[in-house]
Design an enzyme around this catalytic site. Structure first.
Site, mmCIF file in Angstrom:
data_model
loop_
_atom_site.group_PDB
_atom_site.id
_atom_site.type_symbol
_atom_site.label_atom_id
_atom_site.label_comp_id
_atom_site.label_asym_id
_atom_site.label_seq_id
_atom_site.Cartn_x
_atom_site.Cartn_y
_atom_site.Cartn_z
ATOM 1 C CD GLU A 313 -2.991 -0.971 2.283
ATOM 2 O OE1 GLU A 313 -4.147 -1.177 1.872
ATOM 3 O OE2 GLU A 313 -2.729 -0.594 3.444
ATOM 4 C CB CYS A 397 -9.021 3.233 6.262
ATOM 5 S SG CYS A 397 -8.340 2.487 4.762
#
Lengths: 628, 628
Positions: A313, A397
């Site tokens: 990520e 998120c």
């Protein structure tokens, strides 16, 4: 110039069409639907410490980790987003939902102040034993940000009190004193939250704890390794295999390359910039500037997206900016907005404003669908039509990161000091600030980001001496400025034009920022963009989408000399599209390789703002258009 | 026209500079160094069935698999490659090495004929229990190919006898009869080997067994699933998760898309084409043609490389042909040469010859270094300088695949029937064939692939009637032809010009194939090649390499209208390079994004044949050059 500070979001009202639409969508659709999802996913139920613990909703990865460990943070972010939204329009239902959550958190809090619902429910004996992976301080940070925002909007202290008690507990645990853990969170976040608390309460202990976490990060011996040994684990046995992942591979002041998980990096750097400004720390400022340059010169997408790789990520090597497989997590672009704003408060330089604007209008805003209930986690710059917006995610998120940014965007438009008001962004606001000692009402109206004609009226209660700073965006050539109808030369210093004078009620400033549709080229080492251009007009990066063309957009070619026109379009309630005469490959069979071009047909190319893609069903999309 | 057959490699002598250099390198450097590696890696020792079995040299993967399971195949391929080489120059040392291996194999062979050194040494109780993963028949196939080649070169039958005994055993095990296993190999290979045996011995049982393996493949119930259940394993629990990986997801005649592991696919399709020709099977021919078109229209690199993905060493979706991450295994290009040649024998169509040539001169030849001891397994079409040639590999399949192809290339240049000799490739050969009933010596001389002027002399013992077929390559415009000095119109039918006449001793044919440097464009859905061109001249695809430029080649831009010149160069002992006036980005700092091009400087671009890259140290490389 004295350093400027952020203006609290509650003090700025959004009045322009662009942000009003987004804000109302967030208020009416996003915040309520997110609450419903938190309920449905049992994230809210998890706050009530169910005993015995129910089975995991989100299965553990092969490495034993479940993202469910940071459910508290989702709750904190939702409270934060909702609080920003409530500042624009109070809503009894949402407030009651927040109060119910606070009831649960109050009941959950341990007598010693500790408050983490995963650990309290599932493994109370393991508190603070795996800071590397388990987001314990990260959760605290997000709950704290929610508490601060809710306090700012409503004046209600109950959640803030809970969190300050928790912070007392944390302060006892962490630090360089005897018996304290010299730890910090694997996922930076609490640092920014503590600084927000400090800005609201002036509590120096909050600032000191944030400084401790930043200063300790990456120190030797490596805390996460020590901590792993202490719990009997092999320190080398973790998924990402490198502490670069959490930017704890070396002390932050020695870091010169942007590495690891993109969101962690941005949250850390944002806190570093905040601390550099608030503590006047030149070594921290210098580290921020070096990291900023590294990101800007080699690692950011033209959209302000960042972190190309799904596997961490985050970041890879310089110039590795693939389009179709871009991870470019929505959270990372949101967090770049955070960092850029904090760099502005460290050093009022328009390059930070330029990037804040780019990341906001493109890489971040794309994460929320037009209807306010669909999201992107990854944000590719090219699509064959496969990626779809989703309505929830095991790791949600991004959902609340984008809603909290949109709901608080007013706070990013201006900054202030005693004698200066700086405009970073335009688009319609009203605010009353004390400037030159005088309460001054300032109104800005514009159709920004679609139009660069900006009108500002200044109404001090009595004539007042202060400076108005107006950002002249880096994309703009030929800006012009008038004060009360009279031309004023535009002299931009570090990207801001300064108007220093005695302001009278009714003074009018007219700023014109010509917006020209432009072709952007990429550095040649971004090999996938060779021979391609991105289209930009003003703050907006554009893309071509299949919905506006009768073929996959990969079939389009934009001749190098074809003129680009900006056109007012009825699409999406009124936007500016870019159009150009272009060419496309025909529908006939095309060989895999050929010497002479098959027949191409003339076709109009229509580009829409990138943030609006994937709102009209599945279809191909392209930011970087081949130029031949 | 009657179908043509391959001409045995032993009957064709290479006389031209290009292949003589490669062949001598293989003879002098590659074959001996490969034997030394087989020794060093204990692959040869493993034939001597050491008891107790020594620890594994190649660690098992997480899935329990060790590539050591197919060490027998490496031995077989080395014998095969060495045998081809020996046909050009006998070598007592190499022959003694082969004989020593045959001694070991003879000693290892079980009384019932079974011969697999992994199983005999390590798990004798598990023979034929995991055809999906363990390459048992694949190993047999490669040993058989070695045996056939060694017999063809030397006339020595000992290894062939061993293998024919093993085949008797295999024939007893596999088939549709009672008590037989209805299995086939997870990695096709033995089918091609059996057909080679049939061509040499005329043994119909070999052809029948190959047909059985091909016909049974993908039948329901799926054999690999049944077999997994029989050994108590979960049929779904295997690494690749799909039987597409081994092209056993459905019967071969129903397969219409090229899928799975690229080498397996090519080996299977090659056997299918062979069988379609030898058994006159239109349904098998049709399947071959459909699969060929699928590969050609959507899945092959311009170099003849194939299989873009490392994760399955194979195919993904249509038009997925990334450059820098291209897997394009050397073995797969070698195997495409095999398939293309067999398609020619099924249907003499120049498009198969074109692809055979492309894969040979580019995607396959690149796998062997100039000095004959370095290899590429994966063959990217763009490099930042990271990939290096290696001298051995845990999975050394490619090393001996490229050496066996080079050493046997004479066999790919011509095909023959009673009344026809077809030239597919040029470059200097001598062969004597019986044509029109008359022993006819044919000599072809040329500087192919660098020059298209080809001279052929025909010397029948007595005047003879037959047809000479000359491939007119698809890349060639304006071919011209003279017979004994007189112009003959070039009428190419399916890519071959036919000269049918009564040939006399001393007849001379002059074929001129103008070679023009050309820009190749890719289908627009190969998105990474948009705005880029590949350079080709004749059979050779070119690349630009850092060694010929003073900067990473990613900095180069080739203007669309810049002329390309072919230049005789002293590089690599004399090759033709392509040159063009071009531009490059300067050495100064270049922003990540910009509106106006930074200063570019004029620079000559020099392109070398792709197969020669990475022979001058580390450096960047590019096949697809941006055109702006």
């Amino acid at each position: 110039m004295t350093r400027l500070s952020p203006v609290p979001f509650v003090d700025v009202r959004l009045t322009g069409d662009f942000w009003s639409e987004r804000l109302n969508t967030v208020l009416d659709r996003t915040i309520p639907s997110q609450h419903a999802k938190l309920e449905e996913m049992t994230i809210l139920a998890s706050l009530r410490l169910p005993q015995p613990p129910p089975p995991l909703v989100i299965k553990r990865h092969a490495n034993g980790f479940s993202v469910q460990v940071f459910w508290d943070s989702d709750v904190g972010k939702w409270i934060e987003a909702a609080s920003y939204a409530l500042a624009h329009r109070r809503d009894a239902t949402i407030e009651a939902q927040i109060e119910a959550i606070i009831d649960d958190l109050a009941a959950a809090q341990a007598p010693d102040g500790y408050l983490n619902c995963w650990y309290l429910c599932r493994e109370p004996e393991n508190r603070w034993t795996n800071l590397r992976d388990n987001h314990e301080l990260y959760n605290a940070g997000h709950l704290l940000e929610g508490a601060v925002a809710y306090f700012q909007t409503t004046g209600r202290r109950r959640l803030l009190d809970i969190m300050e008690r928790y912070l007392e507990h944390i302060r006892g645990q962490f630090g360089t004193g005897p018996g304290q853990r010299r730890g910090y969170c694997g996922h930076p976040e609490i640092e920014m939250a503590l600084i927000k608390l400090y800005r609201v309460t002036g509590d120096a202990k909050a600032l000191a704890l944030a400084s401790y976490f930043v200063d300790e990060r990456g120190a030797s011996p490596q805390y996460f390794d020590e901590e792993a040994r202490a719990r009997g684990a092999d320190p080398a046995d973790f998924t990402q295999k490198t502490h670069e992942y959490s930017q704890s591979h070396m002390p932050v002041r020695q870091q010169t390359k942007v590495v690891g998980h993109a969101v962690r990096a941005m949250y850390l750097y944002a806190a570093m910039a905040d601390l550099a400004a608030l503590t006047d720390d030149p070594s921290l400022q210098s580290a921020c500037e070096v990291l900023w340059d590294d990101l800007m010169l080699t690692k950011v997408y033209v959209t302000g997206g960042l972190g190309p790789s799904a596997s961490n990520e985050g970041f890879t090597r310089d110039y590795d900016l693939p389009n179709a497989t871009a991870y470019a997590e929505t959270c990372a672009a949101v967090a770049l907005v955070f960092w850029a704003q904090r760099m502005l408060h460290l050093d009022m330089d328009g390059r930070y404003g330029d990037m804040m604007e780019t990341a906001l209008f493109n890489g971040a805003l794309v994460g929320l669908s037009r209807d306010g209930t669909g999201y992107f986690y990854a944000n590719p710059l090219e699509s064959d039509g496969t990626p779809h917006r989703w309505h929830w995610h095991d790791c949600p998120c991004c959902t609340m990161n984008v809603s909290r940014l949109v709901a608080s965007v007013a706070g990013y438009m201006v900054s202030a000091s005693d004698d200066t008001l700086a405009f970073h962004l335009y688009g319609g606001i009203e605010t009353t600030q004390t400037l030159g000692g005088v309460a001054t009402r300032v109104r800005e109206t514009s159709r920004y980001p679609f139009d660069g004609d900006i009108a500002i009226t200044i109404d001090p209660a009595t004539p007042a001496d202060f400076t108005l700073l107006l950002r002249i965006p880096g994309w703009c050539d030929g800006a012009s400025l008038r004060v009360n109808g009279a031309d004023v030369p535009v002299v931009a210093h570090n990207g801001y034009a300064a108007l220093t004078r005695r302001w009278q009620a009714g003074d009018r400033v007219a700023l014109s920022l010509p917006m020209v549709a432009e072709r952007i080229h990429a550095h040649p080492l971004v090999t996938n963009n060779a021979g391609r251009v991105a289209l930009r007009r003003g703050p907006l990066v554009y893309c071509v989408e299949e919905a506006d063309h009768d073929a996959p957009v990969q079939m389009l070619r934009l001749p190098p000399d074809a003129p680009l026109s900006a056109t007012q379009s009825p699409l999406f309630g009124g936007i500016v599209t870019l159009t150009s005469p272009a060419r496309r490959y025909g529908n006939g069979s095309i060989p895999l390789y050929f010497v002479k071009d098959p027949d191409m047909t003339a076709t109009p190319l229509t580009a829409i703002p990138y943030y609006l893609w994937a709102n009209r069903g599945a279809g191909s999309m392209l930011v970087w258009v081949p130029e031949t």
